[in-house]
Scaffold this motif. Structure first.
Motif, PDB file in Angstrom:
ATOM      1  N   UNK A 102      25.342  -6.163  33.785  1.00 39.86           N
ATOM      2  CA  UNK A 102      25.909  -7.370  34.379  1.00 39.86           C
ATOM      3  C   UNK A 102      25.100  -8.597  33.977  1.00 39.86           C
ATOM      4  N   UNK A 103      23.798  -8.397  33.784  1.00 38.89           N
ATOM      5  CA  UNK A 103      22.918  -9.507  33.411  1.00 38.89           C
ATOM      6  C   UNK A 103      22.958  -9.779  31.910  1.00 38.89           C
ATOM      7  N   UNK A 104      23.754  -9.008  31.181  1.00 36.01           N
ATOM      8  CA  UNK A 104      23.933  -9.321  29.761  1.00 36.01           C
ATOM      9  C   UNK A 104      23.352  -8.313  28.797  1.00 36.01           C
ATOM     10  N   UNK A 164      25.533 -13.682  38.552  1.00 33.82           N
ATOM     11  CA  UNK A 164      26.099 -12.846  39.614  1.00 33.82           C
ATOM     12  C   UNK A 164      25.180 -12.805  40.833  1.00 33.82           C
ATOM     13  N   UNK A 205      21.662  -4.292  34.756  1.00 39.61           N
ATOM     14  CA  UNK A 205      21.213  -4.838  33.471  1.00 39.61           C
ATOM     15  C   UNK A 205      22.405  -5.241  32.615  1.00 39.61           C
ATOM     16  N   UNK A 214      14.941 -10.763  34.377  1.00 39.80           N
ATOM     17  CA  UNK A 214      15.815  -9.769  33.729  1.00 39.80           C
ATOM     18  C   UNK A 214      16.882 -10.379  32.799  1.00 39.80           C
ATOM     19  N   UNK A 215      17.670 -11.378  33.267  1.00 38.38           N
ATOM     20  CA  UNK A 215      18.691 -11.922  32.351  1.00 38.38           C
ATOM     21  C   UNK A 215      18.073 -12.558  31.100  1.00 38.38           C
ATOM     22  N   UNK A 260      17.823 -15.382  40.180  1.00 35.14           N
ATOM     23  CA  UNK A 260      18.148 -14.605  38.982  1.00 35.14           C
ATOM     24  C   UNK A 260      19.502 -15.049  38.406  1.00 35.14           C
TER      25      UNK A 260
END
Ligand SMILES: Nc1ncnc2c1ncn2[C@@H]1O[C@H](COP(=O)(O)OP(=O)(O)OP(=O)(O)O)[C@@H](O)[C@H]1O
Ligand SMILES: [Mg+2]
Lengths: 419, 229
Positions: free
Chosen positions: A325-327, B94, A323, B113-114, B161
């Motif tokens: 890493x995803x911001x 990523x 999470x 998620x992002x 993603x």
């Protein structure tokens, strides 16, 4: 707009937190049960205390905050019968001394007490009997004549068999119809009902109810009822004069009884406020125990929630890393785990509320027989729900803070590498 | 290659040093590097040479001990945690060797998620996630959980993603490392297509054959760039 978006983000993290609760429901429920017990005990105890309070306030009305009672025994919960058994009975003649010498007492009456069987047709019931002076009409406390009238001086002089009845007599004997003019038998003597008292309800007095009462002239009482009982002097003063009045009455009583200086009193001067003190000690003991149990279960459940949260953070280290890493910001992660902890706490609290609801419901359908159909007055209200939620949010935040901070401060690379 | 390219990343004399008490590990040693728009770079080198460290710094997951890192005009090496999180969210996609999908979420939710950490509304999130799954050809697997997907499909979900926030750069650390050669090839074909569509891609790999597919190759040895062509 910026603020609004931030809010939106905030709620999204709460939702993520809630979803993780759903996926571990068994564990969550086990942990939350501590809080359930806590919430349940605290509300039962506070309901009990507040209902005792309410009952007691009524009993206070019954004795009045502006009256002094002279009796053989003190009003006390730790009553020492051996110490008081040889005390002389209260003599009506003491009243003359009091009226003559007292500064603070404005009105007096004898109050003769006994219990007897009352019958009407084939109905019978035990009632409390009081024999009093006509002046007692103005000294009634917590109630008043609601229907009919009090007895007159003339009726007292002539020892008439007239009575004033408490609120339960109407329903008990007359199916709710007007009892005035009706004749009932007390100790096998016929009496005419001339007055009816306003209902007072349940109180912490002998017999439980304040309404199971019959009042008659003390002269009639003396002539007809020779069974055992006890006499009291009821003395009218004003609330602020109670302490001085008690002291003064004590001195006058010693004079009336010719007690030599240095000897102990052989009578007791009572008032409701002293009773109140006794009662408060008892109430505080109950409340103290209850809150202790509650406190312990809240602490235990907070520790339980903290533990579950640590496990949750440990299990989901990779998720946290991902999470991030995803911001996800540290604050996002903190919110997510805090709301998970709060949700666990609220689940526990809600089950507690449901239990309370059930208890209230259960008690309502099983009236307590001794109390004339009344129930233990535990109340269930929105305020309780509000307090519960406040406590749960507080406990949840408290218990979740350290684990959530641990999660929020994880280094994303290390977290992602976690096996 | 003669065309003048726009520089998006500039790394100047960056070092990453781990101080482990007695020993000091220089995971990156004075590395300088420029990355241009629509680059397709593969990074190679022996194990422990610092490839992942470099990727983590480029991806703003890690901060250099020394040196300057500029992303477009922003000085990353001076940013705090929140600013870094924002850059990761908006600018970087990523792809991991181990996919790193959340097991309890379905493909669609994983791709979302992002977006959760961006300021998009729910409707737009769903649209974007669907679009990304379309690009990787998984439009009919949207409600599948990761354990109901093959390895190659999982990695495609992970790529969707990475794409979903339309990042400036896609970072893939050994994206085929956990896949059989057939699925691995599919993924690589995919990267080629993404590159053709204008994306910038940096990929770590151990295989010569994989590296050949990229347009630029960087070799790292002992924390230093040994070759860049
Ligand atoms: N958190 C850390 N603490 C100490 N040393 C580290 C840490 N992370 C990486 N290193 C060291 O830095 C060096 C570079 O590691 P890195 O992970 O970048 O290698 P790599 O090129 O990705 O290797 P591989 O091909 O095996 O993935 C290694 O010597 C490693 O031991
Ligand atoms: Mg590596």
């Amino acid at each position: 707009m910026e603020k609004l978006l931030e809010m939106n983000n905030f709620f999204k993290n709460i939702i993520i937190g809630l979803f993780s609760v759903r996926s571990n429901l068994t564990r969550v429920i086990l942990t939350a049960s501590g809080l359930t017990i806590g919430i349940f005990t605290v509300s039962i105890v506070s309901a009990a205390v507040s209902s005792i309070d309410k009952e007691f306030a009524k009993s206070m009305d019954y004795y009045g905050n502006d009256k002094v009672y002279v009796g053989t025994w003190p009003w006390s919960f730790d009553f020492d019968w051996w110490k008081y058994r040889n005390r002389p009975k209260i003599e009506e003649s003491s009243l003359e001394y009091i009226t003559q010498y007292s500064e603070y007492i404005t009105d007096v009456s004898i109050k003769k007490n006994t219990w007897t069987r009352a019958t009407y047709g084939n109905k019978a019931s035990w009632v409390q009997l009081n024999g009093v002076y006509p002046s007692y009409q103005d000294m009634l406390s917590g109630t008043k004549i609601e229907n009919g009238r009090f007895f007159s001086q003339n009726e007292w002089d002539l020892q008439r068999r007239v009575i004033i009845v408490g609120g339960t007599v109407r329903d008990g004997f007359f199916q709710g119809k007007d009892p005035i003019g009706k004749k009932i038998r007390l100790n096998n003597v016929t009496f005419e009902i001339i007055g009816e008292l306003k209902k007072q309800g349940i109180g912490m007095v002998p017999g439980g109810t304040l309404d199971n009462l019959v009042i008659m002239p003390s002269t009639t009482f003396e002539r007809i009822l020779t069974r055992w009982g006890f006499d009291e002097l009821v003395l009218q003063t004003s609330p602020e004069d109670i302490p001085l009045a008690k002291e003064e009455v004590g001195m006058i009583m010693r004079v009336a009884r010719k007690i030599p200086p240095g000897d102990d009193d052989n009578f007791a001067v009572n008032s409701a406020d002293a009773y109140m003190e006794q009662f408060n000690t008892m109430k505080n003991a109950i409340a103290g125990m209850g809150f202790l149990v509650t406190g312990i279960s809240l602490v235990v459940s907070a520790i339980g929630i903290m533990n579950v949260m640590f496990v949750s953070v440990r299990e989901r280290t990779r998720e946290i890393g991902l999470r991030k890493a995803m911001g996800a910001t540290n604050f996002n992660i903190l919110t997510q785990f805090l709301s998970e902890a709060v949700a666990i706490a609220i689940i526990g609290g809600s089950v507690g509320i449901a239990l309370i609801r059930l208890t209230v419901f259960g008690l309502a359908s099983f009236p307590i027989p001794n109390f004339n159909g009344a129930t233990l007055p535990i109340s269930f209200d929105l305020l309780l729900v509000f307090y519960t939620f406040t406590v749960c949010v507080f406990i949840g935040v408290l218990a979740g803070l350290i684990p959530a901070r641990t999660a929020a401060n994880l280094n994303p690379i290390d977290a992602l590498r976690d096996e | 290659m003669a065309k003048s390219k726009k520089e998006i990343i500039s790394i100047q004399s960056v070092s990453k040093i781990y101080n482990l008490g007695e020993t000091v590990v220089k995971a990156l040693d004075n590395v300088s590097l420029s990355i241009y728009d629509n680059d397709y770079i593969s990074i190679m080198g022996p194990s422990g040479s610092g490839k992942s460290t470099l990727m983590n710094i480029i991806g703003c997951l890690d901060v250099p001990t020394k040196g300057k890192y500029k992303f477009k005009d922003e000085l990353i090496s001076e940013m705090d945690d929140n600013q870094l999180a924002n850059i990761r969210n908006e600018k970087i996609g990523f792809v991991f060797q181990t996919f790193n999908l959340l097991p309890k979420l379905n493909a669609m939710q994983n791709v979302e998620v992002p977006l959760i950490y961006s300021s998009l509304g729910r409707k737009e999130r769903i649209e974007r996630a669907e679009e990304a799954l379309h690009i990787v050809g998984l439009q009919d697997r949207m409600t599948h959980k990761p354990n109901e997907l093959s390895g190659g499909q999982r990695q495609r979900v992970a790529i969707a993603r990475a794409l979903v926030n339309k990042p400036s750069i896609i970072l893939a650390d050994e994206p085929t490392g956990n896949l059989d050669s057939k699925s691995g090839n599919e993924i690589l074909k995919f990267f080629a297509k993404l590159h053709k569509d204008g994306n910038t891609i940096i990929m770590v790999t151990h295989e010569e054959s994989v590296a050949k597919l990229s347009k630029r190759r960087i070799d790292i040895f002992d924390g230093k760039i040994a070759r860049d062509e």
